[in-house]
Scaffold this active site. Sequence first.
Site, PDB file in Angstrom:
ATOM      1  N   VAL A 172       0.833  -1.196   0.000  1.00  0.00           N
ATOM      2  CA  VAL A 172       0.000   0.000   0.000  1.00  0.00           C
ATOM      3  C   VAL A 172       0.870   1.248   0.000  1.00  0.00           C
ATOM      4  CG1 VAL A 172      -1.770  -1.266   1.289  1.00  0.00           C
ATOM      5  CG2 VAL A 172      -0.215   0.232   2.517  1.00  0.00           C
ATOM      6  N   SER A 173       0.285   2.360  -0.453  1.00  0.00           N
ATOM      7  CA  SER A 173       0.917   3.678  -0.429  1.00  0.00           C
ATOM      8  C   SER A 173       2.262   3.656  -1.154  1.00  0.00           C
ATOM      9  CB  SER A 173       1.047   4.156   1.024  1.00  0.00           C
ATOM     10  OG  SER A 173       1.378   5.518   1.087  1.00  0.00           O
ATOM     11  N   ASN A 174       3.337   4.076  -0.498  1.00  0.00           N
ATOM     12  CA  ASN A 174       4.649   4.041  -1.151  1.00  0.00           C
ATOM     13  C   ASN A 174       5.036   2.628  -1.550  1.00  0.00           C
ATOM     14  OD1 ASN A 174       4.864   6.767  -0.788  1.00  0.00           O
ATOM     15  ND2 ASN A 174       6.535   6.694   0.688  1.00  0.00           N
ATOM     16  N   GLY A 184       3.184   1.884  -4.739  1.00  0.00           N
ATOM     17  CA  GLY A 184       3.849   2.535  -5.861  1.00  0.00           C
ATOM     18  C   GLY A 184       5.125   1.826  -6.257  1.00  0.00           C
TER      19      GLY A 184
END
Length: 699
Positions: free
Chosen positions: A291-293, A296
Amino acid sequence: MKRILLCAFVGAAGLTLSACKQPFNDLPEFVRGDVQHTRYDGVTDDLLTAGLGASGLASTPAPAFVNPLNPEPAELRRLAIYNNYRALVDTVPGGGFGTFFGPQVGVGGEGLIPGDEYIAFMSVPGTEVPVTVMAQVPDSFDPEQPCMVTAPSSGSRGIYGAIGTAGEWGLKKGCAVVYTDKGTGTGAHNLATNTAQRIDGTLTDAAEPVQFRADLSEEERASFNAAWPDRFAWKHAHSKVNPEADWGRHVLQSIEFGFYVLNEKFGKELGNGATLRTIHPKNTVVIASSVSNGGGSSVRAAELDTEGLIDGVAVSEPNVNPEVDRSFTIRQGSGPVITEHSRSLLDYTTALAVYQGCANLAPAVRDTAPLNAVFNSPAVGENICNSLANKGLIGGATLEDRATDALRILNEEIGIQPEQNLLAPVHFGLAVAQSISMTYANAYGRAGVEDRVCALSLGATGAAGAITQLAPAAEAALFATSNGIPPTGGVSIVYDNADGQPTNLAASASPSSNQPDYGLDALLCLRSLALGRNAETGAPLDGAQDELATAIAGGISQVRATGDLQGKPTVFVTGRADAILPINHTSRPYVGLNQRMEGKKSNLRYYEILNAHHLDVLNGFPGIADRYVPLHHYYFQALDLVWARLTDKQPLPPSQVVRTVPRGTIATPLTEANLPAIAPEPADGDRIVFVDDQLRIPE
């Protein structure tokens, strides 16, 4: 000759390996030093909960150390898992923990998972700055049907920063889970004492491998300490390598490390010291996730994957900075057409850092935004509004007018969706945008701690905001308490040019105003670096500041995502109310860019979840619990859908808006009625489509 003969043996045996390019299990060249292996019995300790079990993760107080000044590695690991799990998942009763997600869900008991954990340092070509990599192999792993899930850390967290997200799902599925801190993590270097963290989190001032030490000679460090005592260097901010540029490579290397570990454990021993790789990408289901960073990072890994390491991608609220392609637009319902999408993280985050403190006082959010009054000082907010007005950056004769104009700038000029307005104040109070702005400006520009970008440094501060020494017990626990991006673990952002003396940024008075305005001068400096021009006047930057802004722009270009997922089955889930990674600059434009790159060959599906946001942990608070549902639940659905696609050839549902139902009060537990499933065949009015060069999102 031995390699040729063994390749012949492999072919004769009918084993499908990586084209016999690497039939033997060799330690990857990127691994630095020894691989540490620990066995967990699933009774006294385990892979997922560090022996705490589901009830221990949900309870308070946090696990304590026998000796707070010298905690054992196992104690640090336990507290790190406890804090990292609870930082991303709402464990308050009624919010879904223990019902829809949690270590115990689907497995019973306390959810303790026995298995083996392997951890090491690694590096990417071009730098020797250490990155932590880890593989967990549960006892339920089946070498006849191998699977692997990537778990790069969320945010700037350390190696356990995805334990409660990708870690939980993968371990309970019986998959190996491979983690990396992506070159972030605590990595705190006490410049006064030269103390830093070993890989296990314990402290040392000796010349041995550590997570991070600043690139300073003894003479340079002494000179810095004389001028700026009691400061810290932090890995993500001060490593001078822009780690985000390599996040995708870190994930790919973690997968390679995972295959090494699996073959050490299950590979075919040939009797001459060599081990044949019997578990490899061609016979293993590999899902890139997190999730999140971390999400990405897995997306970037899928884009970079030229070796067929990744089969599918399932991510939540991914921090992606899509390459700017303004040939397509975005529109939600009958709202305005958005053309200025795909702003960089540093662009929109510095805008939030500058304007949100004033926007908190806009009538549209002031009294309705949950926890606004708890986390934000109206007096400081008024000073920010006045400073912005005096600089000509907002208009209005009254405080309400000025705050409303600041909110307008964020919504209309920066592209922040109105659904994000109610959560933005609590994030400002938690210094989210401020900390990201400081850390990423340094990282993108490859600045060192000695550069003190925008006169900002890191150190512990006292009640009045003045610099002090970090308490020894707090420093000893940093590995387990820090989220990797100050302010955290007792270390604050310090504005060295604050009126009077170096002061905690939140309590700083700007030299231009002589009023406590959250060090607005420093935040405007960061905004100028993001824009590449003076944020107040629009004039070109001078000298060293222009050089740094150019370096930052180059660093941002290195982290842009291409949108080419090479046809891999992929699911994004994102909350419409995400107030940290605004959807008009992350998930939405990535979907549009992917359509540009892959068109009909695209296997990306995008599910936008109403009444969901970035930090589920906030759902445990009244005022937020009644309005929002856990995005985490839909992240696990995303993993289930990609798993079904890869293992059973089940089609991925079309892109859609998922219309959840808030529970209304924290006293009312969530049920399935609140959390409708992602629909196999959504109604036409719920479908997200790309038509006539426009990504169209239903209201």
